[in-house]
Design a protein around this motif. Structure first.
Motif, PDB file in Angstrom:
ATOM      1  N   ASN A 155       2.797  14.347  -9.360  1.00 12.27           N
ATOM      2  CA  ASN A 155       3.856  15.278  -9.222  1.00 12.27           C
ATOM      3  C   ASN A 155       4.084  15.842  -7.789  1.00 12.27           C
ATOM      4  OD1 ASN A 155       6.220  16.206 -10.451  1.00 12.27           O
ATOM      5  ND2 ASN A 155       5.547  17.895 -11.044  1.00 12.27           N
ATOM      6  N   ILE A 156       3.754  15.070  -6.647  1.00 13.17           N
ATOM      7  CA  ILE A 156       4.112  15.583  -5.235  1.00 13.17           C
ATOM      8  C   ILE A 156       5.364  15.050  -4.449  1.00 13.17           C
ATOM      9  CG2 ILE A 156       2.806  15.883  -3.152  1.00 13.17           C
ATOM     10  CD1 ILE A 156       0.006  16.000  -4.916  1.00 13.17           C
ATOM     11  N   ILE A 157       5.837  15.723  -3.750  1.00  7.74           N
ATOM     12  CA  ILE A 157       6.834  15.214  -2.915  1.00  7.74           C
ATOM     13  C   ILE A 157       6.276  15.263  -1.531  1.00  7.74           C
ATOM     14  CG2 ILE A 157       9.204  15.326  -1.829  1.00  7.74           C
ATOM     15  CD1 ILE A 157       9.116  14.710  -4.938  1.00  7.74           C
ATOM     16  N   LEU A 158       6.006  14.162  -0.968  1.00  8.58           N
ATOM     17  CA  LEU A 158       5.392  14.303   0.606  1.00  8.58           C
ATOM     18  C   LEU A 158       6.163  14.946   1.372  1.00  8.58           C
ATOM     19  CD1 LEU A 158       2.838  12.697   1.679  1.00  8.58           C
ATOM     20  CD2 LEU A 158       4.226  10.913   2.488  1.00  8.58           C
ATOM     21  N   ASP A 172      13.543  -0.773  -7.377  1.00  5.45           N
ATOM     22  CA  ASP A 172      12.907   0.230  -8.148  1.00  5.45           C
ATOM     23  C   ASP A 172      11.736   0.836  -7.238  1.00  5.45           C
ATOM     24  OD1 ASP A 172      11.324  -2.093  -8.289  1.00  5.45           O
ATOM     25  OD2 ASP A 172      10.692  -1.645 -10.255  1.00  5.45           O
ATOM     26  N   ASP A 173      11.212  -0.041  -6.485  1.00  8.54           N
ATOM     27  CA  ASP A 173       9.760   0.358  -5.717  1.00  8.54           C
ATOM     28  C   ASP A 173      10.563   1.466  -4.479  1.00  8.54           C
ATOM     29  OD1 ASP A 173       7.840  -0.493  -7.061  1.00  8.54           O
ATOM     30  OD2 ASP A 173       7.610  -2.387  -5.726  1.00  8.54           O
ATOM     31  N   LYS A 174      11.564   0.996  -3.886  1.00 11.20           N
ATOM     32  CA  LYS A 174      12.016   1.754  -2.842  1.00 11.20           C
ATOM     33  C   LYS A 174      12.762   2.907  -3.363  1.00 11.20           C
ATOM     34  CE  LYS A 174      15.932   1.351   0.410  1.00 11.20           C
ATOM     35  NZ  LYS A 174      17.316   0.650   0.900  1.00 11.20           N
ATOM     36  N   GLN A 175      13.399   2.974  -4.654  1.00 10.46           N
ATOM     37  CA  GLN A 175      13.589   4.257  -5.224  1.00 10.46           C
ATOM     38  C   GLN A 175      12.806   5.205  -5.591  1.00 10.46           C
ATOM     39  OE1 GLN A 175      15.822   3.183  -8.622  1.00 10.46           O
ATOM     40  NE2 GLN A 175      17.624   2.016  -7.398  1.00 10.46           N
ATOM     41  N   LEU A 176      11.390   4.671  -5.889  1.00 12.33           N
ATOM     42  CA  LEU A 176      10.407   5.363  -6.300  1.00 12.33           C
ATOM     43  C   LEU A 176       9.747   6.160  -4.976  1.00 12.33           C
ATOM     44  CD1 LEU A 176       8.000   6.460  -7.872  1.00 12.33           C
ATOM     45  CD2 LEU A 176       6.904   4.397  -7.304  1.00 12.33           C
ATOM     46  N   MET A 177       9.854   5.149  -3.805  1.00 10.66           N
ATOM     47  CA  MET A 177       9.376   5.574  -2.626  1.00 10.66           C
ATOM     48  C   MET A 177      10.163   6.925  -1.999  1.00 10.66           C
ATOM     49  SD  MET A 177       7.615   2.672  -0.618  1.00 10.66           S
ATOM     50  CE  MET A 177       8.956   1.420  -0.811  1.00 10.66           C
ATOM     51  N   GLU A 178      11.683   6.564  -2.105  1.00  9.59           N
ATOM     52  CA  GLU A 178      12.351   7.613  -1.630  1.00  9.59           C
ATOM     53  C   GLU A 178      12.262   8.968  -2.242  1.00  9.59           C
ATOM     54  OE1 GLU A 178      16.023   5.246   0.772  1.00  9.59           O
ATOM     55  OE2 GLU A 178      16.426   5.593  -1.478  1.00  9.59           O
ATOM     56  N   THR A 179      12.207   8.896  -3.517  1.00  7.23           N
ATOM     57  CA  THR A 179      11.904   9.963  -4.490  1.00  7.23           C
ATOM     58  C   THR A 179      10.582  10.761  -4.175  1.00  7.23           C
ATOM     59  OG1 THR A 179      13.146   9.062  -6.171  1.00  7.23           O
ATOM     60  CG2 THR A 179      11.843  11.034  -6.890  1.00  7.23           C
ATOM     61  N   PRO A 232       0.838  -1.188   0.054  1.00  6.90           N
ATOM     62  CA  PRO A 232      -0.029  -0.116   0.002  1.00  6.90           C
ATOM     63  C   PRO A 232       0.947   1.390   0.098  1.00  6.90           C
ATOM     64  CG  PRO A 232      -0.163  -1.168   2.327  1.00  6.90           C
ATOM     65  CD  PRO A 232       0.458  -2.129   1.195  1.00  6.90           C
ATOM     66  N   ILE A 233       2.082   1.166   0.546  1.00  5.67           N
ATOM     67  CA  ILE A 233       2.878   2.503   0.722  1.00  5.67           C
ATOM     68  C   ILE A 233       3.468   2.556  -0.820  1.00  5.67           C
ATOM     69  CG2 ILE A 233       4.759   3.348   1.593  1.00  5.67           C
ATOM     70  CD1 ILE A 233       4.375   1.746   4.367  1.00  5.67           C
ATOM     71  N   VAL A 262      13.798   5.246   2.893  1.00  3.47           N
ATOM     72  CA  VAL A 262      13.082   4.281   3.348  1.00  3.47           C
ATOM     73  C   VAL A 262      13.680   2.900   3.959  1.00  3.47           C
ATOM     74  CG1 VAL A 262      11.548   2.361   2.114  1.00  3.47           C
ATOM     75  CG2 VAL A 262      11.645   4.770   1.284  1.00  3.47           C
ATOM     76  N   ILE A 263      13.056   2.283   4.751  1.00  2.00           N
ATOM     77  CA  ILE A 263      14.066   1.194   5.693  1.00  2.00           C
ATOM     78  C   ILE A 263      13.405  -0.117   5.625  1.00  2.00           C
ATOM     79  CG2 ILE A 263      14.897   0.924   7.952  1.00  2.00           C
ATOM     80  CD1 ILE A 263      14.219   3.830   8.523  1.00  2.00           C
TER      81      ILE A 263
END
Length: 439
Positions: free
Chosen positions: A211-214, A234-241, A199-200, A247-248
């Protein structure tokens, strides 16, 4: 006010004693630590041989001084009435009792003595403190399921209040729901996000589309901790971006402890303080660092119920850089019961299919989420959520890629859905096989 610590004390969990014990373990030198592990292994086996009727009947010719004589146990061995598993002096009135989520297909009720459970929380709080996260003082955005029965629902809500956390509904991942999540992040001073990976990831994809940075709208955010489901790079990179925070990756099992937690250097550090983690081959032989095999784990402190050389059902690898004091989990392959058996007899980790498909299906951004099921040895079905149907070209690409990587003659089916099925706990099983492994 330290409400979280206070709640543990009121329930009879000696959290202060556990924290002091953990500090003493961590202060040991490498030589002292090696001796500590050997002593604790012998102690826990000896204890259950003496005080646990189930373990005495389970073991044959076990010598606490010879680890190779200690048998490997599985979930199946423990799927019996809890009362039959307890050590002398323990009853349902003086232990911690919980049940596994059943994501592995083998749910069961388990127990821990109260000191062992306090140690579990000490380990968790210690690891979160690496990133300056405190369960008593920092506000958590929580992405887990919640029981729907009245008692379970309000119990979790009370825990959320005590733990200073706000729970998001992971069963609804529509754009409307995700827009409401965004509103909450604008209003509430969240310090970290914690919960199931899928879900995250969907929230990160939504932010990417908008186009939003949380962190730009919730500047108090420091970190995101994901658990219980596979985290792909690739999901981790997307989340960190999209989140603007680190992301841990966390790996744990409710019946054991927190098993591994990613540090600031990107190392997945195994909990060696309260667990002894081995990698075994199919014949229960210990494998060296750098070899892939079954993860088998011993809980060094749980006296209420034995978890000794417990096959957790996961496949993984410890890094060659590992030491006894600092084991590093280099790779978590997936569950042993998620192996796909192909028509030729070849076996492949189920997540192989997921990963191959993922690299193609998500190119273009229309597919929001998907899962894969093996229906027959040569037939796999992809259930996906998308605004539009997957193109015939993409379907052909996925089939070709799977056949190139695995073997020819596979049938790949596709079915578009409005939402994906989750377990009662809210977890998403990325790959599952409906084929019995022995058939």
């Amino acid at each position: 006010m330290n409400l979280f610590n206070l709640s543990l004390k009121l329930k009879g969990f000696p959290i202060n004693k556990a924290k002091h014990t953990l500090e003493a373990i961590q202060k040991k030198s490498a030589t002292e630590f090696n001796a500590y592990i050997e002593t604790k292994k012998q102690d826990i086996v000896g204890y259950h041989l003496k005080y646990n009727p189930f373990y005495k009947s389970f073991t044959k010719n076990t010598n606490p001084l010879d680890w190779n004589t200690v048998p490997v146990m599985s979930k199946k061995d423990l799927q019996q009435p809890l009362e039959t598993l307890l050590s002398d002096g323990f009853s349902t009135k003086n232990i911690y009792i919980d049940k596994t989520s059943g994501a592995s297909g083998q749910p069961f009720i388990f127990s821990k003595d109260k000191f062992a459970h306090a140690l579990t929380w000490s380990i968790i709080m210690d690891r979160f403190s690496w990133f300056d996260l405190n369960f008593n003082t920092t506000k958590q955005a929580r992405f887990y399921g919640i029981p729907l029965d009245k008692k379970g629902y309000y119990t979790e809500k009370l825990k959320d209040f005590i733990s200073n956390r706000y729970r998001f509904n992971v069963f609804d991942l529509s754009d409307t729901a995700l827009e409401n999540w965004l509103v909450d992040f604008k209003k509430k001073p969240f310090v970290y996000m914690n919960g199931y990976t899928s879900p995250i990831v969907q929230f990160a994809k939504y932010l990417d589309r908008k186009n939003i940075i949380l962190k730009a709208i919730c500047p108090t955010l420091k970190a995101c901790v994901v658990t219980s489901e596979m985290l792909f790079e690739d999901d981790k990179q997307l989340m960190e971006t999209q989140f603007g925070i680190p992301v841990i990756n966390e790996y744990g099992a409710s019946e054991l402890d927190l098993i591994a937690f990613e540090n600031m250097n990107g190392e997945w550090v195994v909990n060696s303080e309260t667990l002894f983690v081995e990698v075994l081959d199919e014949n229960n032989n210990a494998l060296p660092y750098g070899s892939e095999g079954r993860l088998v784990i011993t809980s060094l402190y749980n006296k209420a119920q034995p978890f000794i050389r417990y096959d957790i059902g996961d496949m993984g690898m410890l890094s060659k850089k590992s030491t006894l004091k600092k084991p590093i989990l280099e790779k978590l392959v997936g569950r042993t019961n998620d192996m796909a058996v192909l028509p030729s007899g070849k076996k492949a980790a189920g997540l192989t299919f997921y990963y191959i498909t993922k690299s193609i299906i998500e190119d273009g951004g229309h597919v929001k989420a998907f899962i894969i099921e093996q229906l027959k040895p040569d037939t796999f079905k992809v259930y996906y959520v998308s605004d539009i149907d997957i193109s015939q070209n993409k379907m052909a690409m996925i089939k070709n890629e799977m056949e190139n990587y695995l073997e020819h003659g596979l049938t790949i089916l596709f079915e578009r859905q409005t939402a994906l099925k989750r377990s009662k706990s809210g977890k998403l099983k990325q790959f599952s096989s409906l084929i019995h492994p022995n058939k």
